[in-house]
Design an enzyme around this catalytic site. Structure first.
Site, PDB file in Angstrom:
ATOM      1  N   ARG A 236       0.995  -1.252  -0.036  1.00  0.00           N
ATOM      2  CA  ARG A 236      -0.264  -0.184  -0.206  1.00  0.00           C
ATOM      3  C   ARG A 236       1.025   0.966  -0.055  1.00  0.00           C
ATOM      4  NH1 ARG A 236      -2.930  -1.612   5.168  1.00  0.00           N
ATOM      5  NH2 ARG A 236      -4.020  -3.869   4.430  1.00  0.00           N
ATOM      6  N   GLU A 380      -1.938  -9.925  19.153  1.00  0.00           N
ATOM      7  CA  GLU A 380      -3.392  -9.386  18.572  1.00  0.00           C
ATOM      8  C   GLU A 380      -3.943 -10.974  18.622  1.00  0.00           C
ATOM      9  OE1 GLU A 380      -1.962  -7.786  14.848  1.00  0.00           O
ATOM     10  OE2 GLU A 380      -3.113  -6.853  14.586  1.00  0.00           O
TER      11      GLU A 380
END
Ligand code: AMP
Length: 393
Positions: A236, A380
């Site tokens: 990205r 996470e």
């Protein structure tokens, strides 16, 4: 023993971990890939034992059924492991969900209603939730990647565009990787025994984001309406002039989907150097490849700029922390970034920086006066497991 099964559903993948929220231990870790393709792959790891299956896996329902079958066949038994909840990673919670939320039909509808804001991510999350609710009769909890950034102040989350348009289309900064930024900034506070810190966290993985956190509260972050904004990432672009989009349309003749694909999948390190994996970019740069050298330089430039900006937003900095694949593993990148930020009083000890460890650690020189540099491995799944457990208590 109580455990939580953590699920992260992507468009063609299902990642899972069976986690003990108390000890932090991952009893099993797995990944189903290529769901919906002619040949799917399932990898299930228990300690050092890995089981792999290759077979067509038509949809997420079948993927989860196969996973549950493997838990029965090779263990650990979900029954014996005492699964008390399923924790789902959900990418976009909009402004509706700023806390881990026990899932009922209304919540499923609520997450579906956010699909326009996260068309690439929320549909897969909803699918994962639906099939898991059918197959696992325990409470299900949604943990949102945006939630930690619900505290951003209005000037940080407002884009300077027509206010009515922004309101109608829910356009604002939401931020992502929130579970990681929250987990890491809390670990920093624990390790240093202080809850009054001005922190900058750099989550540098395939996706990458920066956050500014003061006394445990997020006040700015680099990802925006979507995870495209901010730092240079694997594929990205991060920040760019929005007029590039018009230019690509008017001059290069690309339509919206082509621009979306270009900026999300063909840009970042891959766009500049042809490779999205930081290890490959680094070794190509060391071999003298000019495109790889440029990609690294652009990546670093953006990081340095964000740390400077967030130091200004915070009015100072107490701790700069590196996390995720690149942040945890690339000692040279950490050294290069910190050296460029010496003017903020940051410094790094080469020997400490070179140590590889799964433990949170300070890598500033001993006795250093001034802001600290830390490396804190993110987790996470554990954060989702703990938040799920708390939500059902
Ligand atoms: P993540 O998305 O957190 O799994 O991070 C993936 C990224 O971490 C990839 O770009 C990897 O190249 C990068 N990474 C993993 N190990 C290393 C390493 N030893 N040095 C540099 N980058 C690494």
């Amino acid at each position: 023993m109580s455990t939580v099964l953590v699920l992260n559903s992507g468009s063609s993948s299902l990642k899972y971990q069976l986690v003990s929220p108390e000890s932090g231990e991952a009893l099993a870790v797995g990944l189903v890939e290529k769901i919906g393709e002619p040949q799917g792959i399932l990898t299930h790891e228990v300690g050092d034992d890995e089981t792999t299956r290759e077979l067509p896996i038509p949809d997420h329902g079948e993927a989860l059924r196969l996973v549950l079958g493997l838990f029965d066949e090779v263990g650990p038994s979900l029954e014996k492991a005492g699964v008390v909840a399923v924790g789902h990673r959900v990418v976009h919670g909009g402004t509706d969900y700023s806390q881990p939320t026990v899932i009922d039909d209304d919540v499923v509808a609520g997450i579906e209603a956010l699909v326009p804001l996260a068309p690439l991510h929320n549909p897969a999350n909803v699918t994962g939730i639906k099939v898991a609710r059918e197959l696992l009769d325990v409470p299900h909890v949604a943990v949102f990647d945006t939630a930690f950034f619900a505290t951003l102040p209005e000037p940080a989350y407002t884009y300077a565009i027509d206010a009515d348009v922004a309101k109608e289309h829910r356009i604002r900064r939401y931020g992502f990787h929130g579970t990681s930024h929250q987990y890491v900034s809390e670990r920093v506070s624990q390790v240093l025994g202080r809850d009054d810190l001005k922190q900058i966290v750099l989550h540098l993985g395939n996706g990458a984001s920066a956050s500014a956190v003061t006394s445990g509260v997020a006040v700015d972050t680099s990802m925006g309406l979507t995870p495209l904004e901010g730092l240079v990432m694997g594929t990205r672009s991060g920040d760019l002039d929005p007029a590039i989009v018009f230019h690509l349309n008017r001059v290069a003749g690309l339509d919206v989907d082509q621009v979306d694909n270009l900026l999300n999948k063909q840009s970042g390190l891959k766009g500049i150097a042809g490779r999205n994996d930081m290890r490959e970019v680094r070794s190509a740069a060391e071999a003298g490849d000019p495109a790889a050298l440029l990609a690294l330089a652009v990546y670093r430039h953006r990081l340095i700029k964000y740390v400077g900006a967030y130091a200004a937003v915070l009015g100072g900095i107490d701790v700069l922390t590196f996390t995720a694949g690149v942040g945890e593993n690339s000692a040279p990148l950490r050294a290069e970034v910190v050296e460029a930020l010496a003017f903020l009083g940051l410094a790094i000890d080469p020997a400490k920086n070179a140590v590889r460890s799964k433990e949170p650690r300070v890598v500033s020189p001993d006795g250093h006066q001034g802001p600290l540099v830390m490396v804190v491995p993110t987790n996470e799944e554990l954060a989702i497991a703990r938040q799920s457990m708390a939500a059902i208590a």
